[in-house]
Design a protein around this motif. Structure first.
Motif, PDB file in Angstrom:
ATOM      1  N   ALA A  92      10.968  13.679  -9.932  1.00  0.00           N
ATOM      2  CA  ALA A  92       9.856  12.548  -9.251  1.00  0.00           C
ATOM      3  C   ALA A  92      10.615  11.416  -7.668  1.00  0.00           C
ATOM      4  O   ALA A  92       9.350  10.757  -6.890  1.00  0.00           O
ATOM      5  N   GLU A  93      11.700  10.611  -7.795  1.00  0.00           N
ATOM      6  CA  GLU A  93      11.735  10.138  -6.214  1.00  0.00           C
ATOM      7  C   GLU A  93      12.212  10.698  -5.303  1.00  0.00           C
ATOM      8  O   GLU A  93      12.120  10.059  -4.536  1.00  0.00           O
ATOM      9  N   CYS A  94      12.254  12.411  -5.602  1.00  0.00           N
ATOM     10  CA  CYS A  94      12.176  13.287  -4.307  1.00  0.00           C
ATOM     11  C   CYS A  94      10.827  12.756  -3.677  1.00  0.00           C
ATOM     12  O   CYS A  94      10.566  13.159  -2.596  1.00  0.00           O
ATOM     13  N   LEU A  95      10.033  13.479  -4.462  1.00  0.00           N
ATOM     14  CA  LEU A  95       8.875  13.347  -4.363  1.00  0.00           C
ATOM     15  C   LEU A  95       7.992  11.511  -3.924  1.00  0.00           C
ATOM     16  O   LEU A  95       7.502  11.719  -3.081  1.00  0.00           O
ATOM     17  N   GLN A  96       8.696  10.691  -4.021  1.00  0.00           N
ATOM     18  CA  GLN A  96       8.345   9.349  -3.775  1.00  0.00           C
ATOM     19  C   GLN A  96       9.266   9.674  -2.132  1.00  0.00           C
ATOM     20  O   GLN A  96       8.039   8.973  -0.909  1.00  0.00           O
ATOM     21  N   MET A  97      10.218  10.039  -1.740  1.00  0.00           N
ATOM     22  CA  MET A  97      10.659  10.377   0.171  1.00  0.00           C
ATOM     23  C   MET A  97       9.962  10.772   0.330  1.00  0.00           C
ATOM     24  O   MET A  97      10.136  10.383   2.128  1.00  0.00           O
ATOM     25  N   VAL A  98       9.563  11.520  -0.015  1.00  0.00           N
ATOM     26  CA  VAL A  98       8.967  12.788   1.098  1.00  0.00           C
ATOM     27  C   VAL A  98       7.271  12.756   1.092  1.00  0.00           C
ATOM     28  O   VAL A  98       6.473  12.933   2.093  1.00  0.00           O
ATOM     29  N   ARG A  99       6.627  11.579   0.457  1.00  0.00           N
ATOM     30  CA  ARG A  99       4.883  11.420   1.175  1.00  0.00           C
ATOM     31  C   ARG A  99       4.592  10.937   1.971  1.00  0.00           C
ATOM     32  O   ARG A  99       3.832  11.550   2.590  1.00  0.00           O
ATOM     33  N   ARG A 100       5.479   9.825   2.529  1.00  0.00           N
ATOM     34  CA  ARG A 100       4.971   9.785   3.933  1.00  0.00           C
ATOM     35  C   ARG A 100       5.621  10.747   5.361  1.00  0.00           C
ATOM     36  O   ARG A 100       4.477  10.589   6.078  1.00  0.00           O
TER      37      ARG A 100
ATOM     38  N   CYS B  69      12.399  19.138  -2.195  1.00  0.00           N
ATOM     39  CA  CYS B  69      13.004  19.157  -3.207  1.00  0.00           C
ATOM     40  C   CYS B  69      12.707  19.942  -4.367  1.00  0.00           C
ATOM     41  O   CYS B  69      13.249  19.831  -5.703  1.00  0.00           O
ATOM     42  N   GLY B  70      12.081  21.934  -3.821  1.00  0.00           N
ATOM     43  CA  GLY B  70      12.657  22.073  -5.036  1.00  0.00           C
ATOM     44  C   GLY B  70      11.916  23.126  -5.827  1.00  0.00           C
ATOM     45  O   GLY B  70      10.570  21.579  -5.466  1.00  0.00           O
ATOM     46  N   PRO B  71      11.563  23.692  -6.407  1.00  0.00           N
ATOM     47  CA  PRO B  71      10.428  23.762  -7.916  1.00  0.00           C
ATOM     48  C   PRO B  71      10.615  22.598  -8.506  1.00  0.00           C
ATOM     49  O   PRO B  71      12.373  21.803  -8.692  1.00  0.00           O
ATOM     50  N   PRO B  72       9.669  22.511  -9.137  1.00  0.00           N
ATOM     51  CA  PRO B  72       9.476  21.316 -10.352  1.00  0.00           C
ATOM     52  C   PRO B  72      11.061  21.379 -11.311  1.00  0.00           C
ATOM     53  O   PRO B  72      10.863  22.507 -11.426  1.00  0.00           O
ATOM     54  N   VAL B  73      11.350  20.401 -11.282  1.00  0.00           N
ATOM     55  CA  VAL B  73      12.216  20.354 -12.805  1.00  0.00           C
ATOM     56  C   VAL B  73      11.767  19.004 -13.531  1.00  0.00           C
ATOM     57  O   VAL B  73      11.087  18.183 -13.598  1.00  0.00           O
ATOM     58  N   ARG B  74      10.825  19.104 -14.915  1.00  0.00           N
ATOM     59  CA  ARG B  74      10.238  19.029 -16.092  1.00  0.00           C
ATOM     60  C   ARG B  74      11.720  18.259 -17.326  1.00  0.00           C
ATOM     61  O   ARG B  74      12.572  19.245 -17.176  1.00  0.00           O
ATOM     62  N   LYS B  75      11.035  17.370 -17.920  1.00  0.00           N
ATOM     63  CA  LYS B  75      11.471  16.660 -19.081  1.00  0.00           C
ATOM     64  C   LYS B  75      10.719  17.973 -20.292  1.00  0.00           C
ATOM     65  O   LYS B  75       9.730  18.231 -20.049  1.00  0.00           O
ATOM     66  N   PRO B  76      11.374  17.207 -21.304  1.00  0.00           N
ATOM     67  CA  PRO B  76      11.084  18.473 -22.113  1.00  0.00           C
ATOM     68  C   PRO B  76      10.296  17.573 -23.475  1.00  0.00           C
ATOM     69  O   PRO B  76       9.366  18.130 -24.604  1.00  0.00           O
ATOM     70  N   THR B  77       9.311  15.913 -22.569  1.00  0.00           N
ATOM     71  CA  THR B  77       8.180  16.087 -23.710  1.00  0.00           C
ATOM     72  C   THR B  77       7.229  15.693 -22.877  1.00  0.00           C
ATOM     73  O   THR B  77       7.068  15.602 -21.807  1.00  0.00           O
TER      74      THR B  77
ATOM     75  N   VAL C 185       1.296  -1.033   0.312  1.00  0.00           N
ATOM     76  CA  VAL C 185       0.171  -0.125  -0.134  1.00  0.00           C
ATOM     77  C   VAL C 185       1.069   0.957  -0.322  1.00  0.00           C
ATOM     78  O   VAL C 185       0.137   2.252  -0.350  1.00  0.00           O
ATOM     79  N   ASN C 186       1.642   1.682   1.143  1.00  0.00           N
ATOM     80  CA  ASN C 186       2.983   1.921   1.233  1.00  0.00           C
ATOM     81  C   ASN C 186       3.497   2.579  -0.590  1.00  0.00           C
ATOM     82  O   ASN C 186       3.645   4.348  -1.149  1.00  0.00           O
ATOM     83  N   ARG C 187       4.120   1.576  -0.880  1.00  0.00           N
ATOM     84  CA  ARG C 187       4.796   1.663  -2.459  1.00  0.00           C
ATOM     85  C   ARG C 187       3.451   2.496  -3.339  1.00  0.00           C
ATOM     86  O   ARG C 187       4.428   3.259  -4.269  1.00  0.00           O
ATOM     87  N   PHE C 188       2.868   1.900  -2.922  1.00  0.00           N
ATOM     88  CA  PHE C 188       0.825   2.250  -3.902  1.00  0.00           C
ATOM     89  C   PHE C 188       1.337   3.613  -3.869  1.00  0.00           C
ATOM     90  O   PHE C 188       1.139   4.752  -5.362  1.00  0.00           O
ATOM     91  N   PHE C 189       1.153   4.321  -2.775  1.00  0.00           N
ATOM     92  CA  PHE C 189       1.138   5.634  -3.228  1.00  0.00           C
ATOM     93  C   PHE C 189       2.038   6.499  -3.061  1.00  0.00           C
ATOM     94  O   PHE C 189       2.440   7.622  -3.082  1.00  0.00           O
ATOM     95  N   ASP C 190       3.663   5.648  -3.125  1.00  0.00           N
ATOM     96  CA  ASP C 190       5.083   6.209  -2.751  1.00  0.00           C
ATOM     97  C   ASP C 190       4.374   7.053  -4.497  1.00  0.00           C
ATOM     98  O   ASP C 190       5.588   7.952  -4.830  1.00  0.00           O
ATOM     99  N   ASN C 191       4.308   6.136  -5.480  1.00  0.00           N
ATOM    100  CA  ASN C 191       4.384   5.534  -6.659  1.00  0.00           C
ATOM    101  C   ASN C 191       3.825   6.593  -7.189  1.00  0.00           C
ATOM    102  O   ASN C 191       3.635   7.123  -8.391  1.00  0.00           O
ATOM    103  N   LEU C 192       2.761   7.122  -6.525  1.00  0.00           N
ATOM    104  CA  LEU C 192       1.633   8.289  -7.152  1.00  0.00           C
ATOM    105  C   LEU C 192       1.655   8.855  -6.917  1.00  0.00           C
ATOM    106  O   LEU C 192       0.909   9.968  -7.957  1.00  0.00           O
ATOM    107  N   PHE C 193       1.993   9.101  -6.055  1.00  0.00           N
ATOM    108  CA  PHE C 193       2.245  10.707  -5.202  1.00  0.00           C
ATOM    109  C   PHE C 193       3.044  11.680  -6.470  1.00  0.00           C
ATOM    110  O   PHE C 193       2.244  12.181  -6.637  1.00  0.00           O
ATOM    111  N   PRO C 194       4.273  11.409  -7.320  1.00  0.00           N
ATOM    112  CA  PRO C 194       4.391  11.852  -8.391  1.00  0.00           C
ATOM    113  C   PRO C 194       3.550  12.432  -8.993  1.00  0.00           C
ATOM    114  O   PRO C 194       3.811  13.370  -9.933  1.00  0.00           O
ATOM    115  N   VAL C 195       2.674  11.103  -9.942  1.00  0.00           N
ATOM    116  CA  VAL C 195       1.586  11.854 -10.500  1.00  0.00           C
ATOM    117  C   VAL C 195       1.024  12.355 -10.383  1.00  0.00           C
ATOM    118  O   VAL C 195       0.450  13.421 -11.681  1.00  0.00           O
TER     119      VAL C 195
END
Length: 567
Positions: free
Chosen positions: A190-198, A344-352, A162-172
Motif C-alpha cells: 500500500a505504501e508503494c501505491l501511495q508513492m506512485v500515485r502522483r 511495485c510488482g504484483p499485489p502482495v496480500r494479507k491473510p485477512t 488534497v494530495n494526501r487524501f488521494f495518495d491514501n485513497l489510491f491503495p484502497v
C-alpha cells in the motif's frame, strides 16, 4: 442598580434645588458627602462637613474653599478613569456584539458545512462502493479534519491535504476496484501505491481540479473568519485603554472637580469635553483609517466569494469529484495495473479481509430537511447581511470622541457648563481635531509619543487588510484580489463566471448543487437543494476530532454568551 441610580438622581436634583452663594462657595458639603458615598467612592466620613481650604489638592485647585481632600481627589481620579472606560465599552457594545455574534455563527456554519460534506462523501462510498467504504471512511475523516484545521487557522497546505487524501485513497481503490482480490494488500505494498500515485495519475486531473477549487474557496473563508476575530480584538483593546497621567488629571478636572465646589450637577462644556476626550483618545483616533480599510476589505472579499469561490459549493460537491475520480480509475484499470506492476510488482496480500461498510444512514439524519431554494438563507446572504450592518460602523473610531461627548458627557447647548475652572455660559478656548498631530494645540491635554499597544493593533489591521485584499493569496487561475490603482474593485477584477471545469454547473455524473441554510446563531437548519437528481445523501458518518471542535465551540459560545448577558 436602578434603585441606586434613582436615589443618586433624586439626591442630585434636591441638591440642585438649593441655591448656591453668588461667589461660588458651597454653604455645606452635605450633598457632596452623600454622592461620594452613593457612588461607592468611600465613606462619607472622609468628606468635610463644611468647605475648607484646599491647599493640599493637586488638580482640583480653587481660590474658594472646597469640599474635597487630597484622599478624595485620588478616589475621584480613579473613578474618572473607570467612568470613561465604562462609557467606551457602552459605546462599542453593539458593534462588538455584531461582530462576535457573526463570528460565532460563521464558525458554527463552517463546522456543520464540513460535517455535511464529509457525510455526503462517506455516503457515496457506502452507496456506490460499499466494499471499500470501511477503509475509505478513515481517509475521508482525516481529509475533512484537515480542512477544518485549515479554515480555523492552522498553518497547513490545502494542496498537501488534497494530495494526501488521494495518495491514501489510491491503495484502497486499487485493492478493491482496479485489481481486486480475496484479501487486502499488505501495508508495504500500500505504501508503494501511495508513492506512485502522483506519477501514474490514476485519477486523471481530478486532484488538481480539487486543489484549485479548495485554494479558491477555503483561503477567503479562512481569512474572513480570522478578520472577524481580529475585529473583536481591536474593540477589546480600545475598550481597555491605559490612560496617561496627563489624561487622567484632565478627566478628573472635567468630571469631578466641580463636585469640590458643590457643583454636583454641572456637566462639561461641549468644546471642553471634546478637547479632553480627543486628547485622551488621540492614539485611538489613529485606528480610524485602518478600521475603515478593514471594513472595506471585508466588504470587497465578501462580494467576491461566489461561484467557484463559494466554500459551500466546493465542499458540498466534493463527493461528486471523488466519484468522477473513481470512475476514471475504473476505466483506466488495465493500464494502471500494468504501470503499478512495473514499479511495485504484483499485489502482495494479507491473510485477512477488511470489514465492509457498517454505516448507519439514519443515525445522523436528524436536522437534515428539504427546503425550496426561494426560501433559503445561504451563507452568502448571511455575509451580505452582516456586511450591511458592519458598514454603518466604518467611521466609528474617527467620531468616537464626538459620540462620547455628544451622547454621554457634555452639557447640552445653551446651558451653563463647566470649563475646568468654573460654570460659564460657553467654552472659549480653541477646540482641536482628532488624532495625534491635531493635539499639538490642545489646551487641556498634553499628548506625547505613541501608544505601543495601539500601534500593535494597527499593524494587525494592516496585515489582515493585505490578506483580505489577496496580497498573500496563491495565484490560482484568475484568483487575484490585488487592490487596483485605478479604483477597480474586487468585483471588477473577478468575473465570477463558473465553467464546467470548475464544477459549478451540472455534470454527467449527476452533480448535486447544495447550499447551507442559516437562520441565526442559535438555530441553524441544513438544507439540501437538488439541482438534478438524488445522489444518495441521507446518511452521515462524520466523526470529527472531538477535542478540536469542542475547543472552537467552547471559545465562541463563551464569547457570545458573555456579550449577550450584557443586553
Amino acid at each position: 442598580m436602578e434603585a441606586r441610580s434613582l436615589s443618586v438622581l433624586l439626591l442630585l436634583l434636591a441638591a440642585a434645588a438649593t441655591p448656591a452663594p453668588r461667589d461660588g462657595e458651597p454653604r455645606s458639603c452635605e450633598a457632596v458627602r452623600k454622592v461620594f458615598q452613593l457612588r461607592q467612592l468611600g465613606s462619607f466620613r472622609g468628606v468635610p462637613e463644611f468647605p475648607r481650604a484646599g491647599v493640599d489638592l493637586q488638580v482640583c485647585t480653587s481660590k474658594n474653599p472646597t469640599c474635597c481632600t487630597k484622599k478624595m481627589e485620588e478616589r475621584y481620579q480613579t473613578a474618572a478613569k473607570q467612568d470613561i472606560q465604562q462609557v467606551l465599552q457602552t459605546s462599542s457594545a453593539t458593534l462588538k456584539f455584531l461582530i462576535s455574534r457573526n463570528a460565532a455563527a460563521f464558525q458554527e456554519t463552517f463546522e456543520m458545512l464540513i460535517k455535511l460534506a464529509e457525510n455526503y462523501t462517506s455516503t457515496l462510498f457506502c452507496n456506490a462502493y460499499r466494499n471499500m467504504a470501511a477503509e475509505a471512511a478513515t481517509r475521508v475523516q482525516e481529509f475533512f479534519t484537515d480542512i477544518a484545521l485549515y479554515i480555523f487557522g492552522t498553518d497547513i497546505s490545502t494542496k498537501e491535504c488534497v494530495n494526501r487524501f488521494f495518495d491514501n485513497l489510491f491503495p484502497v481503490v486499487y485493492n478493491h476496484m482496479i485489481n481486486p482480490g480475496l484479501t487486502d494488500v499488505t501495508l508495504e505494498y500500500a505504501e508503494c501505491l501511495q508513492m506512485v500515485r502522483r506519477d501514474i495519475r490514476p485519477f486523471g486531473d481530478i486532484p488538481e481540479k480539487v486543489i484549485r477549487q479548495m485554494g479558491r474557496s477555503l483561503l477567503p473563508s479562512r481569512n474572513f473568519l480570522q478578520a472577524l476575530n481580529l475585529g473583536i480584538e481591536v474593540i477589546n483593546t480600545t475598550d481597555h485603554l491605559h490612560f496617561s497621567k496627563d489624561c487622567s488629571r484632565a478627566l478628573l478636572r472635567m468630571q469631578y472637580c466641580p463636585h469640590c465646589q458643590g457643583l454636583i450637577l454641572s456637566k462639561p462644556c461641549m468644546g471642553y469635553c471634546l478637547n479632553v476626550i480627543r486628547g485622551c483618545l488621540a492614539y485611538v483616533a489613529e485606528v480610524d483609517l485602518h478600521w475603515q480599510g478593514y471594513i472595506q476589505s471585508l466588504e470587497e472579499l465578501s462580494s467576491a466569494m461566489h461561484g467557484t469561490y463559494d466554500v459551500e459549493h466546493v465542499l458540498l460537491n466534493f463527493h461528486s469529484l471523488v466519484n468522477d475520480a473513481l470512475m476514471q480509475a475504473r476505466v483506466n484499470g488495465p493500464e494502471l495495473t500494468e504501470q503499478v506492476n512495473k514499479v511495485c510488482g504484483p499485489p502482495v496480500r494479507k491473510p485477512t479481509q477488511s470489514p465492509h461498510c457498517s454505516f448507519d444512514r439514519n443515525k445522523y439524519s436528524q436536522g437534515l430537511k428539504m427546503f425550496s431554494r426561494d426560501v433559503e438563507e445561504t451563507l452568502a446572504s448571511r455575509r451580505k447581511e452582516f456586511i450591511s450592518h458592519l458598514r454603518l460602523y466604518r467611521a466609528f473610531y474617527g467620531g468616537l470622541a464626538d459620540q462620547l461627548c455628544g451622547n454621554e458627557l457634555a452639557a447640552a447647548d445653551d446651558i451653563p457648563c463647566w470649563n475646568g475652572e468654573d460654570v460659564v455660559k460657553s467654552y472659549t478656548h480653541h477646540v482641536v481635531g482628532s488624532g495625534i498631530k491635531a493635539q499639538a494645540g490642545n489646551p487641556e491635554v498634553r499628548v506625547k509619543g505613541t501608544d505601543p499597544v495601539i500601534n500593535q493593533i494597527i499593524d494587525k489591521l494592516k496585515h489582515i487588510i493585505q490578506l483580505l485584499r489577496g496580497k498573500s493569496f496563491p495565484k490560482y487561475d484568475n484568483w487575484d484580489l490585488r487592490q487596483t490603482g485605478s479604483g477597480g474593485s474586487v468585483d471588477e477584477q473577478i468575473s465570477g463566471v463558473c465553467d464546467d471545469e470548475d464544477g459549478c454547473g451540472g455534470s454527467g455524473s449527476g452533480e448535486v448543487k447544495r447550499v447551507l441554510k442559516i437562520t441565526d446563531c442559535n438555530k441553524m437548519h441544513l438544507t439540501v437543494i437538488r439541482k438534478k437528481h438524488d445522489h444518495g445523501t441521507t446518511g452521515n458518518t462524520y466523526s470529527f476530532r472531538g477535542l478540536l471542535m469542542y475547543t472552537y465551540n467552547s471559545c465562541f459560545k463563551k464569547l457570545t454568551e458573555s456579550i449577550s448577558n450584557k443586553f
